[in-house]
Design a protein around this motif. Structure first.
Motif, PDB file in Angstrom:
ATOM      1  N   TYR A   1       0.761  -1.246   0.000  1.00 45.78           N
ATOM      2  CA  TYR A   1       0.000   0.000   0.000  1.00 45.78           C
ATOM      3  C   TYR A   1       0.793   1.298   0.000  1.00 45.78           C
ATOM      4  CZ  TYR A   1      -3.657  -3.252   1.291  1.00 45.78           C
ATOM      5  OH  TYR A   1      -4.526  -4.297   1.301  1.00 45.78           O
ATOM      6  N   PHE A   2       1.948   1.326   0.622  1.00 48.27           N
ATOM      7  CA  PHE A   2       2.628   2.601   0.847  1.00 48.27           C
ATOM      8  C   PHE A   2       2.897   3.377  -0.437  1.00 48.27           C
ATOM      9  CE2 PHE A   2       4.689   1.013   5.052  1.00 48.27           C
ATOM     10  CZ  PHE A   2       3.455   1.071   5.665  1.00 48.27           C
ATOM     11  N   GLY A   3       3.262   2.670  -1.496  1.00 50.40           N
ATOM     12  CA  GLY A   3       3.585   3.330  -2.753  1.00 50.40           C
ATOM     13  C   GLY A   3       2.385   3.890  -3.504  1.00 50.40           C
ATOM     14  N   ILE A   4       1.183   3.412  -3.186  1.00 47.76           N
ATOM     15  CA  ILE A   4       0.006   3.874  -3.938  1.00 47.76           C
ATOM     16  C   ILE A   4      -0.849   4.886  -3.162  1.00 47.76           C
ATOM     17  CG2 ILE A   4      -0.116   1.800  -5.366  1.00 47.76           C
ATOM     18  CD1 ILE A   4      -2.407   0.814  -3.534  1.00 47.76           C
ATOM     19  N   ILE A   5      -0.523   5.104  -1.918  1.00 49.45           N
ATOM     20  CA  ILE A   5      -1.243   6.118  -1.141  1.00 49.45           C
ATOM     21  C   ILE A   5      -0.817   7.490  -1.659  1.00 49.45           C
ATOM     22  CG2 ILE A   5      -1.530   7.153   1.158  1.00 49.45           C
ATOM     23  CD1 ILE A   5      -1.101   4.345   2.326  1.00 49.45           C
ATOM     24  N   PRO A   6      -1.776   8.361  -1.971  1.00 50.35           N
ATOM     25  CA  PRO A   6      -1.426   9.685  -2.509  1.00 50.35           C
ATOM     26  C   PRO A   6      -0.569  10.491  -1.525  1.00 50.35           C
ATOM     27  CG  PRO A   6      -3.779   9.263  -2.716  1.00 50.35           C
ATOM     28  CD  PRO A   6      -3.216   8.153  -1.890  1.00 50.35           C
ATOM     29  N   LEU A   7       0.302  11.333  -2.091  1.00 51.29           N
ATOM     30  CA  LEU A   7       1.225  12.119  -1.287  1.00 51.29           C
ATOM     31  C   LEU A   7       0.498  13.034  -0.298  1.00 51.29           C
ATOM     32  CD1 LEU A   7       4.154  12.761  -0.678  1.00 51.29           C
ATOM     33  CD2 LEU A   7       4.087  14.505  -2.469  1.00 51.29           C
ATOM     34  N   HIS A   8      -0.654  13.580  -0.678  1.00 56.92           N
ATOM     35  CA  HIS A   8      -1.360  14.485   0.238  1.00 56.92           C
ATOM     36  C   HIS A   8      -1.854  13.756   1.493  1.00 56.92           C
ATOM     37  CE1 HIS A   8      -4.750  12.979  -2.205  1.00 56.92           C
ATOM     38  NE2 HIS A   8      -5.484  13.212  -1.127  1.00 56.92           N
ATOM     39  N   ILE A   9      -2.144  12.475   1.374  1.00 55.54           N
ATOM     40  CA  ILE A   9      -2.516  11.674   2.560  1.00 55.54           C
ATOM     41  C   ILE A   9      -1.292  11.539   3.470  1.00 55.54           C
ATOM     42  CG2 ILE A   9      -3.311   9.419   3.399  1.00 55.54           C
ATOM     43  CD1 ILE A   9      -5.509  10.901   1.929  1.00 55.54           C
ATOM     44  N   TRP A  10      -0.142  11.226   2.871  1.00 51.73           N
ATOM     45  CA  TRP A  10       1.093  11.112   3.654  1.00 51.73           C
ATOM     46  C   TRP A  10       1.417  12.432   4.340  1.00 51.73           C
ATOM     47  CZ3 TRP A  10       2.724   6.732   5.228  1.00 51.73           C
ATOM     48  CH2 TRP A  10       2.627   5.592   4.441  1.00 51.73           C
ATOM     49  N   LEU A  11       1.242  13.530   3.632  1.00 53.96           N
ATOM     50  CA  LEU A  11       1.530  14.831   4.228  1.00 53.96           C
ATOM     51  C   LEU A  11       0.569  15.140   5.382  1.00 53.96           C
ATOM     52  CD1 LEU A  11       2.483  16.936   1.075  1.00 53.96           C
ATOM     53  CD2 LEU A  11       4.004  15.894   2.778  1.00 53.96           C
TER      54      LEU A  11
ATOM     55  N   LEU B   1      12.007   8.046   0.388  1.00 56.68           N
ATOM     56  CA  LEU B   1      12.587   8.711   1.557  1.00 56.68           C
ATOM     57  C   LEU B   1      11.537   9.518   2.304  1.00 56.68           C
ATOM     58  CD1 LEU B   1      15.082   9.034   3.210  1.00 56.68           C
ATOM     59  CD2 LEU B   1      15.847  10.835   1.693  1.00 56.68           C
ATOM     60  N   SER B   2      10.698  10.255   1.567  1.00 55.83           N
ATOM     61  CA  SER B   2       9.630  11.036   2.215  1.00 55.83           C
ATOM     62  C   SER B   2       8.700  10.141   3.019  1.00 55.83           C
ATOM     63  CB  SER B   2       8.798  11.782   1.161  1.00 55.83           C
ATOM     64  OG  SER B   2       9.581  12.674   0.448  1.00 55.83           O
ATOM     65  N   ILE B   3       8.237   9.079   2.395  1.00 56.85           N
ATOM     66  CA  ILE B   3       7.287   8.176   3.060  1.00 56.85           C
ATOM     67  C   ILE B   3       7.936   7.492   4.263  1.00 56.85           C
ATOM     68  CG2 ILE B   3       5.942   6.056   2.770  1.00 56.85           C
ATOM     69  CD1 ILE B   3       5.465   6.992  -0.170  1.00 56.85           C
ATOM     70  N   THR B   4       9.199   7.116   4.124  1.00 53.64           N
ATOM     71  CA  THR B   4       9.898   6.454   5.227  1.00 53.64           C
ATOM     72  C   THR B   4      10.004   7.369   6.444  1.00 53.64           C
ATOM     73  OG1 THR B   4      11.137   5.082   3.677  1.00 53.64           O
ATOM     74  CG2 THR B   4      12.035   5.300   5.882  1.00 53.64           C
ATOM     75  N   ILE B   5      10.351   8.618   6.227  1.00 55.52           N
ATOM     76  CA  ILE B   5      10.456   9.552   7.352  1.00 55.52           C
ATOM     77  C   ILE B   5       9.080   9.816   7.956  1.00 55.52           C
ATOM     78  CG2 ILE B   5      11.110  11.889   8.054  1.00 55.52           C
ATOM     79  CD1 ILE B   5      13.315  11.769   5.914  1.00 55.52           C
ATOM     80  N   ILE B   6       8.063   9.928   7.122  1.00 57.00           N
ATOM     81  CA  ILE B   6       6.702  10.119   7.642  1.00 57.00           C
ATOM     82  C   ILE B   6       6.282   8.908   8.479  1.00 57.00           C
ATOM     83  CG2 ILE B   6       4.260  10.341   6.996  1.00 57.00           C
ATOM     84  CD1 ILE B   6       5.307  12.033   4.554  1.00 57.00           C
ATOM     85  N   LEU B   7       6.604   7.706   8.015  1.00 54.96           N
ATOM     86  CA  LEU B   7       6.329   6.495   8.807  1.00 54.96           C
ATOM     87  C   LEU B   7       7.038   6.549  10.154  1.00 54.96           C
ATOM     88  CD1 LEU B   7       6.635   3.553   6.266  1.00 54.96           C
ATOM     89  CD2 LEU B   7       4.653   4.079   7.677  1.00 54.96           C
ATOM     90  N   THR B   8       8.283   6.995  10.135  1.00 52.63           N
ATOM     91  CA  THR B   8       9.052   7.138  11.367  1.00 52.63           C
ATOM     92  C   THR B   8       8.331   8.070  12.334  1.00 52.63           C
ATOM     93  OG1 THR B   8      11.147   6.766  10.246  1.00 52.63           O
ATOM     94  CG2 THR B   8      11.230   7.973  12.308  1.00 52.63           C
ATOM     95  N   HIS B   9       7.881   9.199  11.831  1.00 53.42           N
ATOM     96  CA  HIS B   9       7.193  10.166  12.688  1.00 53.42           C
ATOM     97  C   HIS B   9       5.888   9.587  13.231  1.00 53.42           C
ATOM     98  CE1 HIS B   9       9.501  13.765  10.775  1.00 53.42           C
ATOM     99  NE2 HIS B   9      10.288  12.902  11.397  1.00 53.42           N
ATOM    100  N   ALA B  10       5.173   8.826  12.413  1.00 52.13           N
ATOM    101  CA  ALA B  10       3.928   8.200  12.885  1.00 52.13           C
ATOM    102  C   ALA B  10       4.221   7.166  13.975  1.00 52.13           C
ATOM    103  CB  ALA B  10       3.182   7.562  11.718  1.00 52.13           C
TER     104      ALA B  10
END
Length: 197
Positions: A100-110, A167-176
């Motif tokens: 799932y991580f690669g298909i979730i839109p960037l605005h959701i991650w943000l 890298l963006s998604i990985t850091i966001i996961l870290t913060h979550a």
């Protein structure tokens, strides 16, 4: 199990005169943490290697370790539970990367990032039953947490702009992940202050 190995290491060092007997408990605790971290890291990297997500896991660990160190969060009483939780977390992350991580839109991650960053910024650092923080430690760790958080946030912005989503998604996961640990530790701390003491 980890405690027994730590005790053996310390006993050998006492017998060889490397450390003093009166510091035995401190060294046993330190070695327990050290052995637990090594086993946990090895297990996370092994799971990642077996699933072809070694880069993502390595990036996650690089982002997670400094933030978790200063922000604090939930700690388990036994090292074995920490290792088990790390393995479970690794499996969930690997499944996420594979599905799932690669298909979730960037605005959701943000959105996830904004919520996580605000909570970490306002709540961290938190101590635990095993590691209480005095006022000076809270001030110092709060500043360090914010420095790491801001640095990682700027990396997210730059990587999003350069279209480097891993890298963006990985850091966001870290913060979550850190946010979850911080919130849980904060709730436990409030509960203990209100009902236990």
């Amino acid at each position: 199990m980890i405690k027994k190995y730590a005790e053996k290491i310390v006993l050998i060092q006492i017998e060889k005169g490397i450390i003093e007997k009166d510091k035995e408990i401190t060294y046993i605790f330190g070695y327990q943490l050290f052995i637990g971290k090594i086993l946990s890291t090895m297990l996370m990297l092994l799971i990642a290697a077996m699933t072809g997500t070694i880069v993502e896991m390595f990036l996650l660990m690089v982002a997670l370790i400094p933030l978790r160190q200063y922000a604090g969060g939930t700690h388990f009483a036994k090292g074995e539970m920490c290792i088990l939780f790390s393995a479970l977390l690794s499996i969930i992350i690997v499944i996420g990367w594979k599905t799932y991580f690669g298909i979730i839109p960037l605005h959701i991650w943000l959105g996830i990032e904004i919520i996580s960053a605000i909570i970490i910024w306002t709540v961290a650092p938190v101590g635990t039953k095993n590691k209480r923080l005095d006022e000076k430690e809270k001030r110092v760790f709060a500043v360090r947490t914010k420095v790491v958080l801001l640095t990682e946030f700027f990396i997210i912005v730059i990587c999003s702009w350069l279209q480097i989503p891993v890298l963006s998604i990985t850091i966001i996961l870290t913060h979550a992940i850190v946010m979850g640990g911080v919130v849980l530790a904060y709730v436990i701390e409030l509960f203990e202050k209100r009902f236990v003491q």
